[in-house]
Write an enzyme that holds these catalytic residues in place. Structure first.
Site, PDB file in Angstrom:
ATOM      1  CG  ASP A   1      -1.432  -8.246 -29.567  1.00 25.03           C
ATOM      2  OD1 ASP A   1      -1.548  -9.462 -29.390  1.00 25.03           O
ATOM      3  OD2 ASP A   1      -2.036  -7.617 -30.457  1.00 25.03           O
ATOM      4  CB  ILE A   2       2.466  -9.135 -33.329  1.00 26.29           C
ATOM      5  CG1 ILE A   2       3.676  -9.776 -32.646  1.00 26.29           C
ATOM      6  CG2 ILE A   2       2.804  -8.709 -34.766  1.00 26.29           C
ATOM      7  CD1 ILE A   2       4.165 -11.052 -33.311  1.00 26.29           C
TER       8      ILE A   2
ATOM      9  CD  GLU B   1      -2.176 -12.114 -32.145  1.00 25.21           C
ATOM     10  OE1 GLU B   1      -3.121 -11.314 -32.066  1.00 25.21           O
ATOM     11  OE2 GLU B   1      -2.346 -13.343 -32.290  1.00 25.21           O
TER      12      GLU B   1
END
Length: 164
Positions: free
Chosen positions: A28-29, A72
């Site tokens: 996950d960003i 994301e």
């Protein structure tokens, strides 16, 4: 994502037959909503593409798969990859993203765009559903986020023995 779900089932069966490990890395960003809100959706889309390219450089074997899981979030499927190997690859993903040096002024994790990762490994069997592997790696991803982000969280065991 559909390709990932199909391949997960295929690799689950194959690794189960062969008695080999299967690893999943959820990625996950960090603070991406803030990035998108601050820099705009066009730069947000460019950021997603750059991160995907950096992650793709780690999933090099023909059976490895990197897929966008949603928003994301990305997922990496690593057949015939044990816990230690999966950790090394996840750490390489984390470093590749940092090396992009994409500025992120509003991140709580780093001055540049970074990722949090959750790694789970198992020896697939018929007693456990393939989705359990994804669920466990997702739980580890959230543990990485709670632990400060920009880090890899991995289960100490290679297995889903405690799942029912």
């Amino acid at each position: 994502r559909r390709m990932f779900e199909r391949r997960l089932k295929e690799e689950w069966s194959r690794c189960g037959r062969n008695g080999t490990s299967l690893s999943v890395v959820m990625i996950d960003i960090d603070n991406f909503k803030q990035y998108n809100d601050h820099y705009g959706h066009q730069l947000g889309d460019q950021c997603l593409e750059m991160v995907a390219n950096a992650l793709e450089k780690v999933a090099l074997r023909p059976a490895d798969l990197l897929a966008r899981y949603g928003g994301e979030e990305f997922v990496m499927l690593l057949p015939e990859t044990n816990k230690n190997q999966a950790y090394v690859l996840a750490e390489r993903c984390r470093q590749n993203v940092l090396q992009l040096q994409i500025r992120h002024e509003l991140s709580s994790a780093n001055e540049f765009v970074s990722v949090s990762l959750g790694v789970q490994c198992c020896l697939p069997n018929h007693d456990v559903a393939p989705d359990s592997l994804v669920g466990q790696s997702d739980a580890l991803l959230y543990k990485a986020k709670e632990g400060g982000r920009n880090r890899v969280e991995i289960d100490g065991e290679c297995g889903l023995n405690n799942l029912s």
